[in-house]
Structure formats: C-alpha cells, structure tokens
Motif scaffolding. Structure first.
Motif, PDB file in Angstrom:
ATOM      1  N   LEU A 112       4.741  -1.141  -9.155  1.00  0.00           N
ATOM      2  CA  LEU A 112       4.215  -1.290  -7.865  1.00  0.00           C
ATOM      3  C   LEU A 112       4.598  -1.181  -7.137  1.00  0.00           C
ATOM      4  O   LEU A 112       4.183  -1.320  -5.591  1.00  0.00           O
ATOM      5  CB  LEU A 112       4.401  -2.738  -7.664  1.00  0.00           C
ATOM      6  N   ASN A 113       5.175  -0.417  -6.784  1.00  0.00           N
ATOM      7  CA  ASN A 113       5.922   0.950  -5.697  1.00  0.00           C
ATOM      8  C   ASN A 113       6.080   2.359  -5.362  1.00  0.00           C
ATOM      9  O   ASN A 113       6.323   3.083  -6.180  1.00  0.00           O
ATOM     10  CB  ASN A 113       7.863   0.737  -5.505  1.00  0.00           C
ATOM     11  N   PRO A 114       4.224   2.202  -5.089  1.00  0.00           N
ATOM     12  CA  PRO A 114       3.667   3.580  -4.846  1.00  0.00           C
ATOM     13  C   PRO A 114       4.357   5.042  -4.088  1.00  0.00           C
ATOM     14  O   PRO A 114       5.126   6.094  -4.803  1.00  0.00           O
ATOM     15  CB  PRO A 114       2.798   4.208  -4.005  1.00  0.00           C
ATOM     16  N   ILE A 158      -2.193   5.025  -3.368  1.00  0.00           N
ATOM     17  CA  ILE A 158      -2.944   3.568  -3.188  1.00  0.00           C
ATOM     18  C   ILE A 158      -3.977   3.296  -4.005  1.00  0.00           C
ATOM     19  O   ILE A 158      -4.261   1.606  -4.209  1.00  0.00           O
ATOM     20  CB  ILE A 158      -4.024   4.230  -1.732  1.00  0.00           C
ATOM     21  N   SER A 201      -5.010   3.724  -6.685  1.00  0.00           N
ATOM     22  CA  SER A 201      -4.484   3.011  -7.920  1.00  0.00           C
ATOM     23  C   SER A 201      -3.191   1.274  -8.546  1.00  0.00           C
ATOM     24  O   SER A 201      -3.227   0.555  -9.030  1.00  0.00           O
ATOM     25  CB  SER A 201      -3.417   3.808  -8.979  1.00  0.00           C
ATOM     26  N   MET A 202      -3.766   1.022  -7.115  1.00  0.00           N
ATOM     27  CA  MET A 202      -2.943  -0.589  -6.864  1.00  0.00           C
ATOM     28  C   MET A 202      -3.104  -1.340  -7.959  1.00  0.00           C
ATOM     29  O   MET A 202      -2.564  -2.077  -8.418  1.00  0.00           O
ATOM     30  CB  MET A 202      -2.619  -0.374  -5.090  1.00  0.00           C
ATOM     31  N   ARG A 261      -2.297  -0.621 -11.289  1.00  0.00           N
ATOM     32  CA  ARG A 261      -0.825  -1.258 -10.953  1.00  0.00           C
ATOM     33  C   ARG A 261      -0.128  -2.677 -11.677  1.00  0.00           C
ATOM     34  O   ARG A 261       0.014  -2.787 -12.707  1.00  0.00           O
ATOM     35  CB  ARG A 261      -0.259  -0.414 -10.164  1.00  0.00           C
ATOM     36  N   CYS A 262      -1.243  -3.379 -10.341  1.00  0.00           N
ATOM     37  CA  CYS A 262      -0.271  -4.879 -10.597  1.00  0.00           C
ATOM     38  C   CYS A 262      -1.527  -5.639 -11.901  1.00  0.00           C
ATOM     39  O   CYS A 262      -0.717  -6.390 -12.515  1.00  0.00           O
ATOM     40  CB  CYS A 262      -1.302  -5.680  -9.586  1.00  0.00           C
TER      41      CYS A 262
END
Length: 77
Positions: free
Chosen positions: A10-12, A57, A59-60, A63-64
């Motif tokens: 979760l950390n780009p 950004i 893809s967040m 990702r979650c």
C-alpha cells in the motif's frame, strides 16, 4: 479498513524508490563519490516519467482491494 500498518503493498513510494535504484544502477562505472551519487539520484529522480507516478496513484484502489483480499499478505504489487 483493517490492514497491517506500513504494508509495502500500500505504499507507492517503495515502488518509486525501486525505480530510482534501478535507474541509478544503470550508470557505469558506479559513482566515484557521494557527491556524484547525489547528483545521479537527483538527475534520475527528475527523470522518472510522470506516467509511472500516475500509474501508482491510479492503482491504489486495486492495491487496497488485493491487500484486504489477502488479509494483509503478499499481493502481485
């Protein structure tokens, strides 16, 4: 939402650091000193394509979703 704190999925910025590292490692020979390394890091940081950052950004949400689906475990990201 419940998920592990500091999950790299979760950390780009982790992906950005990896991109930066790969770009700097393409310089041959390796940097001769700390000043040259700093110069290369700044040069490569400025050269990271905007599309790369935008993709991270955008893809967040996915990702979650994947992180939750894997109960905080490893995902394809």
């Amino acid at each position: 939402m419940l998920w592990p704190a500091n999950s790299p999925d979760l950390n780009p910025i982790e992906h950005t650091w990896d991109e930066l590292c790969c770009r700097v490692q393409q310089h041959h020979p390796p940097p001769a000193n700390l000043g040259q390394l700093l110069q290369w890091l700044q040069q490569e940081w400025n050269g990271v394509p905007r599309a790369f950052t935008c993709n991270l950004i955008h893809s967040m949400l996915q990702r979650c979703v994947e992180c939750l689906a894997h109960n905080g475990g490893h995902t394809r990201y």
